[in-house]
Enzyme design. Sequence first.
Site, PDB file in Angstrom:
ATOM      1  N   CYS A  23       0.811  -1.219   0.000  1.00 25.45           N
ATOM      2  CA  CYS A  23       0.000   0.000   0.000  1.00 25.45           C
ATOM      3  C   CYS A  23       0.844   1.268   0.000  1.00 25.45           C
ATOM      4  CB  CYS A  23      -0.971  -0.015   1.167  1.00 25.45           C
ATOM      5  SG  CYS A  23      -0.215   0.063   2.817  1.00 25.45           S
ATOM      6  N   HIS A  40      -5.491   1.680  -4.699  1.00 24.91           N
ATOM      7  CA  HIS A  40      -4.629   1.172  -3.626  1.00 24.91           C
ATOM      8  C   HIS A  40      -4.192  -0.247  -3.922  1.00 24.91           C
ATOM      9  CE1 HIS A  40      -8.064  -0.968  -1.256  1.00 24.91           C
ATOM     10  NE2 HIS A  40      -8.400  -0.840  -2.509  1.00 24.91           N
ATOM     11  N   HIS A  46      -2.742   1.211   6.719  1.00 26.30           N
ATOM     12  CA  HIS A  46      -3.096   1.109   5.298  1.00 26.30           C
ATOM     13  C   HIS A  46      -3.309   2.507   4.743  1.00 26.30           C
ATOM     14  CE1 HIS A  46      -4.350  -0.789   1.624  1.00 26.30           C
ATOM     15  NE2 HIS A  46      -5.526  -0.184   1.634  1.00 26.30           N
TER      16      HIS A  46
END
Length: 415
Positions: free
Chosen positions: A325, A390, A378
């Site tokens: 990420c 993402h 994240h």
Amino acid sequence: MRSPSLGTGLLALVLTAGVFVPGAQADPGTPKPGTPGTPTASEVRAAQDRAVAAQGAVGVLQRKLDAANAELDAASVRAAKAAEAWNGARWTAQQARIAAREAATASKAADRALAVQVKQFRDAIVLAHNSGLDLNAATAFVTADGMESLLERSSASDYLQARFDQRRNEYVAAADTAEKASGKAAATSQDAEQALADARVAKDAADAAASDAAVAATAIEARRTRLVARLAKLQGISVRLARKRQDAILLAREERRAAEAAAAAKAVKATPAVAHDPKPDEPRPGDEPAPPADGDGARAAIAYARAQLGKPYVWGADGPNAFDCSGLTSQAWAAGGKSLPHYSVAQYDVSTPISASELRPGDLVFWGDGPSSSSIYHVALYVGNGRIIHAPRTGRPVSEDSMYYWRTPDFYARP
């Protein structure tokens, strides 16, 4: 004797088309009760009972499938947290190495400065000697071990005494600086070694978590396959169709959750950004701010992220063939001309916190475990209209999703 095929057909009809309703108007072509081959009332009731039981079994299987999906999600989150913890430890080790190099450089500079002070002092002694001052005093200055000893042994003039006092202060200051710089260099070197050791531990933990998640994913997928097969049998459909229905159920849930979150967001009144507010207002899709100007790098960052769609998630990766990420967002913004650490917490720290109502394309959205930004694990790139790009997790490639595909983000920032 009852026709087996007709009885089976009725059961299948009850299972797949609905429950038999007594008293409903019969189809003109339906045989009357008592006609040979027509199910008896007890057989119909038995079929109805089996249908109810089957529906209950379907409900049980669906709950088990939901539990399997939740378990897979939890395993993925654990792996993501471990991966970002390693990114954090690696980033800390990099910063520690930089600090150690800077401290070592400063220590060398302090040593050089001290050497200059010693030379300047000795030059002052030579000047005093050439000026006709007491040779014994000058000799004492040259051969003295330290300034204190030198001054005690000195019989120079007041001028020379003042000059020595000045040199003494400069020498003491330089020696103190050199000593502190040397101590800091040693300490930062130890910190760097410890940070590197911590990074190795975090890497092992991330590797173990990723392996556990992969094993769990395999086991859960096998369990889901068995459950879907049983579900297909109960519903009288093919396994392929049952699988498609399960995928549709998951997609519908994600879309419903996203729609509900977006609707709730529209009802929230925008408030000014607060840097320390971990739960700012929600964005309002459909009421987007003006797109970023070409010069601020956001367009390039989004274009880069879109070009990576479909590439696999690999923890610790930052391209070009795989990403995690924070690796994706750091490389996206590198294409936009801004340097971001390969660590989601640090990306938030070096960016400007904003409220969700201020989101514009190119901003970052984060998920965390608590009210502190240190809990972030994240990050995604906001691309407008409530959507993000993402690298989600192991098993899911880089994708474009609703910002609410999972749950509402916790933090927002602008690089």
